[in-house]
Write a protein that holds these residues in place. Structure first.
Motif, PDB file in Angstrom:
ATOM      1  N   CYS A  72       0.813  -1.227   0.000  1.00 14.23           N
ATOM      2  CA  CYS A  72       0.000   0.000   0.000  1.00 14.23           C
ATOM      3  C   CYS A  72       0.844   1.274   0.000  1.00 14.23           C
ATOM      4  CB  CYS A  72      -0.965  -0.021   1.180  1.00 14.23           C
ATOM      5  SG  CYS A  72      -2.234   1.249   1.087  1.00 14.23           S
ATOM      6  N   PRO A  73       1.778   1.474   0.935  1.00 16.02           N
ATOM      7  CA  PRO A  73       2.565   2.718   0.889  1.00 16.02           C
ATOM      8  C   PRO A  73       3.456   2.804  -0.344  1.00 16.02           C
ATOM      9  CG  PRO A  73       3.410   1.223   2.578  1.00 16.02           C
ATOM     10  CD  PRO A  73       2.123   0.649   2.110  1.00 16.02           C
TER      11      PRO A  73
ATOM     12  N   TYR B 150      -1.028 -12.708  -0.806  1.00 16.51           N
ATOM     13  CA  TYR B 150      -2.275 -12.695  -0.035  1.00 16.51           C
ATOM     14  C   TYR B 150      -3.160 -11.562  -0.546  1.00 16.51           C
ATOM     15  CZ  TYR B 150       1.086 -15.168   2.885  1.00 16.51           C
ATOM     16  OH  TYR B 150       2.076 -16.014   3.322  1.00 16.51           O
ATOM     17  N   LYS B 151      -4.454 -11.726  -0.379  1.00 16.77           N
ATOM     18  CA  LYS B 151      -5.394 -10.744  -0.925  1.00 16.77           C
ATOM     19  C   LYS B 151      -5.643  -9.570   0.018  1.00 16.77           C
ATOM     20  CE  LYS B 151      -9.430 -13.347   0.696  1.00 16.77           C
ATOM     21  NZ  LYS B 151     -10.684 -14.027   0.293  1.00 16.77           N
ATOM     22  N   GLU B 152      -5.438  -9.742   1.320  1.00 16.74           N
ATOM     23  CA  GLU B 152      -5.761  -8.671   2.272  1.00 16.74           C
ATOM     24  C   GLU B 152      -4.973  -7.386   2.011  1.00 16.74           C
ATOM     25  OE1 GLU B 152      -7.258 -12.396   3.806  1.00 16.74           O
ATOM     26  OE2 GLU B 152      -5.282 -11.774   3.109  1.00 16.74           O
ATOM     27  N   PRO B 153      -3.644  -7.441   1.748  1.00 17.47           N
ATOM     28  CA  PRO B 153      -2.944  -6.181   1.436  1.00 17.47           C
ATOM     29  C   PRO B 153      -3.466  -5.504   0.172  1.00 17.47           C
ATOM     30  CG  PRO B 153      -1.376  -7.904   2.024  1.00 17.47           C
ATOM     31  CD  PRO B 153      -2.695  -8.567   1.867  1.00 17.47           C
ATOM     32  N   LEU B 154      -3.860  -6.289  -0.811  1.00 13.45           N
ATOM     33  CA  LEU B 154      -4.381  -5.697  -2.047  1.00 13.45           C
ATOM     34  C   LEU B 154      -5.769  -5.103  -1.837  1.00 13.45           C
ATOM     35  CD1 LEU B 154      -3.217  -8.311  -4.715  1.00 13.45           C
ATOM     36  CD2 LEU B 154      -2.082  -6.235  -3.926  1.00 13.45           C
ATOM     37  N   ILE B 155      -6.559  -5.676  -0.937  1.00 11.95           N
ATOM     38  CA  ILE B 155      -7.864  -5.077  -0.616  1.00 11.95           C
ATOM     39  C   ILE B 155      -7.669  -3.698   0.003  1.00 11.95           C
ATOM     40  CG2 ILE B 155      -9.884  -5.311   0.872  1.00 11.95           C
ATOM     41  CD1 ILE B 155      -9.733  -8.314   0.459  1.00 11.95           C
TER      42      ILE B 155
ATOM     43  N   THR C 241      -9.003  -0.125  -1.517  1.00 16.22           N
ATOM     44  CA  THR C 241      -9.799   0.849  -0.765  1.00 16.22           C
ATOM     45  C   THR C 241      -9.152   2.229  -0.769  1.00 16.22           C
ATOM     46  OG1 THR C 241     -10.529  -0.970   0.660  1.00 16.22           O
ATOM     47  CG2 THR C 241     -10.889   1.285   1.452  1.00 16.22           C
ATOM     48  N   LYS C 242      -7.827   2.278  -0.580  1.00 14.59           N
ATOM     49  CA  LYS C 242      -7.130   3.569  -0.568  1.00 14.59           C
ATOM     50  C   LYS C 242      -7.236   4.275  -1.917  1.00 14.59           C
ATOM     51  CE  LYS C 242      -5.315   3.540   3.627  1.00 14.59           C
ATOM     52  NZ  LYS C 242      -5.574   4.598   4.627  1.00 14.59           N
ATOM     53  N   LEU C 243      -7.092   3.516  -3.003  1.00 10.09           N
ATOM     54  CA  LEU C 243      -7.176   4.131  -4.330  1.00 10.09           C
ATOM     55  C   LEU C 243      -8.582   4.636  -4.609  1.00 10.09           C
ATOM     56  CD1 LEU C 243      -4.991   1.656  -6.431  1.00 10.09           C
ATOM     57  CD2 LEU C 243      -4.398   3.974  -5.730  1.00 10.09           C
ATOM     58  N   ARG C 244      -9.602   3.932  -4.165  1.00  5.83           N
ATOM     59  CA  ARG C 244     -10.971   4.405  -4.365  1.00  5.83           C
ATOM     60  C   ARG C 244     -11.241   5.668  -3.554  1.00  5.83           C
ATOM     61  NH1 ARG C 244     -14.781   0.926  -6.549  1.00  5.83           N
ATOM     62  NH2 ARG C 244     -16.103   2.782  -6.341  1.00  5.83           N
ATOM     63  N   GLU C 245     -10.607   5.777  -2.390  1.00  6.34           N
ATOM     64  CA  GLU C 245     -10.833   6.952  -1.559  1.00  6.34           C
ATOM     65  C   GLU C 245     -10.142   8.194  -2.105  1.00  6.34           C
ATOM     66  OE1 GLU C 245      -9.514   5.930   2.313  1.00  6.34           O
ATOM     67  OE2 GLU C 245     -11.273   4.686   2.788  1.00  6.34           O
TER      68      GLU C 245
ATOM     69  N   GLY D 205      -7.788   9.056  -8.671  1.00  7.28           N
ATOM     70  CA  GLY D 205      -6.609   8.987  -9.532  1.00  7.28           C
ATOM     71  C   GLY D 205      -6.410   7.657 -10.213  1.00  7.28           C
ATOM     72  N   ALA D 206      -7.353   6.720 -10.053  1.00 10.27           N
ATOM     73  CA  ALA D 206      -7.231   5.408 -10.682  1.00 10.27           C
ATOM     74  C   ALA D 206      -8.618   4.885 -11.007  1.00 10.27           C
ATOM     75  CB  ALA D 206      -6.496   4.425  -9.775  1.00 10.27           C
ATOM     76  N   VAL D 207      -8.743   4.267 -12.180  1.00 11.88           N
ATOM     77  CA  VAL D 207     -10.006   3.673 -12.617  1.00 11.88           C
ATOM     78  C   VAL D 207      -9.731   2.242 -13.062  1.00 11.88           C
ATOM     79  CG1 VAL D 207     -11.032   5.876 -13.289  1.00 11.88           C
ATOM     80  CG2 VAL D 207      -9.706   4.564 -14.957  1.00 11.88           C
ATOM     81  N   SER D 208     -10.794   1.518 -13.338  1.00  9.68           N
ATOM     82  CA  SER D 208     -10.716   0.128 -13.814  1.00  9.68           C
ATOM     83  C   SER D 208      -9.935  -0.747 -12.835  1.00  9.68           C
ATOM     84  CB  SER D 208     -10.081   0.053 -15.212  1.00  9.68           C
ATOM     85  OG  SER D 208     -10.820   0.802 -16.138  1.00  9.68           O
ATOM     86  N   LEU D 209     -10.167  -0.540 -11.550  1.00  8.50           N
ATOM     87  CA  LEU D 209      -9.484  -1.334 -10.541  1.00  8.50           C
ATOM     88  C   LEU D 209     -10.056  -2.749 -10.519  1.00  8.50           C
ATOM     89  CD1 LEU D 209      -9.284   1.242  -7.610  1.00  8.50           C
ATOM     90  CD2 LEU D 209      -7.478   0.569  -9.190  1.00  8.50           C
TER      91      LEU D 209
END
Length: 476
Positions: free
Chosen positions: A370-371, A392-397, A401-405, A408-412
Motif C-alpha cells: 500500500c505505501p 495474499y489478498k488482504e494487502p491488495l484489498i 480501498t485507498k485508491l478508491r478513496e 486517480g485510478a479507474v478500472s481497478l
C-alpha cells in the motif's frame, strides 16, 4: 528453428553464456565455463562439450564427467511392452521380483553400461514385468529411465523457464510467484518495447528480468530497490547483452519522498551519509591492537620517547605501518570511486523520474504494497496501467480501498490466478495429482488525471437534494 548456415550462431551455446540445465522437472541456471565442474542432481560433469551445440540438445553424461550429445533413436518401449497382462491385481509387491541386486547394478555402471542398457537389464530380470498391463509397463520404464539415465538438456534462459525453476526449487525467494501469474503481470502492465517502466520487486530479480526481456532492449527500466543495493541474481541468469543493461536504472526507495518533494540533491557528497558513517565506524573498529597500544603508550609526556623507539627500533613494524597506510589510501580511493558511480546512477534515475511520465508500474514484493503503490503511482502519466502482486489478498484489498478513496485510478480489478495441469495420454487423461494450490493475487488499474481533490463540497450535494425533495412532499 535454427538455420543450417552461419546465421545460427545465436542459437548455439557459447562460452560464457548463461544456460538452464533440465532433467525431468528439475531446472538449474549455470554459466558455461570450460574446465569447471558443475554439480546437478547429485552428479558432476563438465560443460565443455556443450559449447557449439544447439540449445535444446540432450546430452548423456559418460565416464569422466564429459557430455556426449544423445543420438536420436526410435522408441523401443512398444517393443519392450509387446507382451502385457490384463490385470495387476495378482502382482505382489514384495521386493523379490527383481533378480538384480544393488551391487549388480553398481557393477553394470562400473562396466560402462549406459542408462538405457541398465533399464533393459532391469526389464529382463524382472519376474513380474510381463504380467503387468501395458500402461503399468510404460510407467515402470519411465520410472527406471528417470532414475538410471544420466541425461541432461541444455536450454536457453527465458522468462517461463526461469520462473518454473525458481517456483520449483525456491518459491520463497520469488514470493511464490507462479509463471502464469508473471505472464498476467506483463500483460496487465502493458510492457512493450520503447516504454518507460518502474519496477519494485523482491523476487531475486526475476520480475525485472521478465520486464527487460519483454522490452527487448528498447526503452528504459527504473528499478526501485530497498536496502543498500538492488538484487539482480535472477536478471543476470537471463544473460542479456550489454545494450540491455544500458536501459536499466536504479533508484533507492528511501529517496522517493525527497524526489517528490523536490528536495533531493543528487550532487551532495553525503547522499549516503549513514552508510559512510557505518563504514567509518567499521574501519575504526578494525584498528589493530598495536595501533591502540601505541596510542595509549605515547602520551604527551612520553611522546618523544615513543618517536625515538618507533624510528630507531624494529624496521619491520615501520614497513608494516607503511603498507597499512597504503592499503587504507587505496580503500579510500576505491570508496570514492564507488560513491561517485552511485551518485551518477542516482542522478540518471532521478532525471528519468522527474518528468513523472512513466508508462507502467509493476510491484511484486514481500513488503506491504500500500505505501509503495501510493508513492510510486505519482510518477505515472495519466492513462497508464499499473499492476501489484501479493501472495495474499488482504494487502491488495487495502490498496483497492485507498485508491478508491483518494481517486486517480479507474478500472481497478482484484483477480486470483489459477492453473491446472493435465496429463494427456491415451485413455489416461486426467488432472495431475500434485499441483500448485494458489498463484497469488493481482491488483491492476489505470491512472487518470485529477484536477480537483475528490473530497470537496460537491460530495455533499446529492444527500442535500434528497432531503429537499422529502421536505417538499411533506409540505404538500
Amino acid at each position: 528453428m535454427a538455420d543450417n548456415g552461419d546465421n545460427d550462431s545465436q542459437h548455439r551455446v557459447n562460452e560464457g553464456d548463461y544456460v538452464v540445465l533440465k532433467r525431468g522437472d528439475i531446472y538449474k541456471a549455470v554459466q558455461i565455463q570450460k574446465k569447471k565442474k558443475t554439480v546437478f542432481e547429485k552428479q558432476w560433469f563438465f560443460l565443455d562439450n556443450a559449447v557449439g551445440e544447439l540449445y535444446g540438445t540432450t546430452f548423456e553424461v559418460v565416464t569422466g564427467g564429459t557430455l556426449q550429445p544423445r543420438k536420436p533413436k526410435c522408441i523401443e518401449s512398444s517393443a519392450d511392452a509387446k507382451e502385457a497382462g490384463t490385470d495387476n491385481r495378482n502382482i505382489l509387491d514384495d521386493g523379490k521380483s527383481q533378480k538384480l541386486t544393488r551391487d549388480d547394478i553398481e557393477t553394470l555402471k562400473e562396466q560402462g553400461l549406459k542408462g538405457q542398457e541398465i533399464v533393459q537389464q532391469l526389464i529382463e530380470n524382472s519376474t513380474t514385468f510381463r504380467d503387468k498391463t501395458e500402461f503399468a509397463q510404460e510407467k515402470y520404464i519411465k520410472k527406471k529411465k528417470k532414475k538410471y539415465e544420466n541425461s541432461v538438456m541444455v536450454l536457453r534462459p527465458s522468462c517461463r523457464v526461469l520462473a518454473m525453476m525458481y517456483h520449483g526449487r525456491e518459491p520463497g525467494k520469488i514470493c511464490h510467484l507462479r509463471y502464469d501469474t508473471l505472464a498476467q503481470m506483463l500483460t496487465l502492465g502493458n510492457i512493450h518495447a520503447g516504454s518507460k517502466v518502474l519496477v519494485f520487486e523482491t523476487c531475486a530479480g526475476l520480475v525485472l528480468g521478465a520486464v527487460m526481456e519483454r522490452m527487448g532492449g528498447y526503452g528504459s527500466v527504473v528499478q526501485m530497490y530497498p536496502g543498500g543495493g538492488p538484487v539482480r541474481a535472477g536478471m543476470e541468469s537471463f544473460g542479456f547483452p550489454s545494450h540491455f543493461h544500458d536501459t536499466l536504472h536504479e533508484f533507492p526507495i528511501c529517496h522517493v519522498n525527497a524526489l517528490l518533494a523536490g528536495v533531493l540533491d543528487t550532487e551532495a557528497k553525503d547522499i549516503d551519509a549513514d552508510s559512510g558513517q557505518a563504514n567509518g565506524d567499521k574501519s575504526n573498529l578494525t584498528q589493530t591492537d598495536s595501533e591502540k597500544a601505541e596510542s595509549k603508550e605515547c602520551s604527551p609526556d612520553t611522546e618523544d620517547q615513543c618517536m625515538e623507539t618507533s624510528t630507531s627500533t624494529d624496521p619491520a613494524a615501520d614497513k608494516e605501518r607503511e603498507e597499512r597506510e597504503k592499503l587504507r589510501e587505496i580503500r579510500g580511493q576505491e570508496k570514492k570511486v564507488k560513491m561517485e558511480e552511485k551518485r551518477k546512477k542516482l542522478a540518471a534515475a532521478a532525471a528519468v523520474l522527474e518528468g513523472r511520465n512513466a508508462d507502467g508500474l509493476v510491484i511484486a514484493s514481500r513488503f506491504h504494497p500500500c505505501p509503495v503503490l501510493l508513492g510510486l503511482i505519482k510518477f505515472l502519466a495519466p492513462s497508464r496501467p499499473f499492476v501489484v502482486y501479493s501472495q495474499y489478498k488482504e494487502p491488495l484489498i487495502e490498496c483497492y480501498t485507498k485508491l478508491r478513496e483518494q481517486g486517480g485510478a479507474v478500472s481497478l480489478r482484484l483477480t486470483d490466478s489459477w492453473i491446472r495441469h493435465y496429463q494427456v495420454l491415451p485413455n489416461r487423461t486426467h488432472p495431475v495429482l500434485l499441483m500448485s494450490g494458489g498463484g497469488g493475487y493481482l491488483l491492476s488499474g489505470t491512472t487518470v488525471a485529477t484536477d480537483t481533490p475528490k473530497m470537496g463540497p460537491n460530495r455533499g450535494e446529492e444527500p442535500a437534494a434528497k432531503r429537499l425533495k422529502l421536505t417538499e412532499t411533506t409540505e404538500g
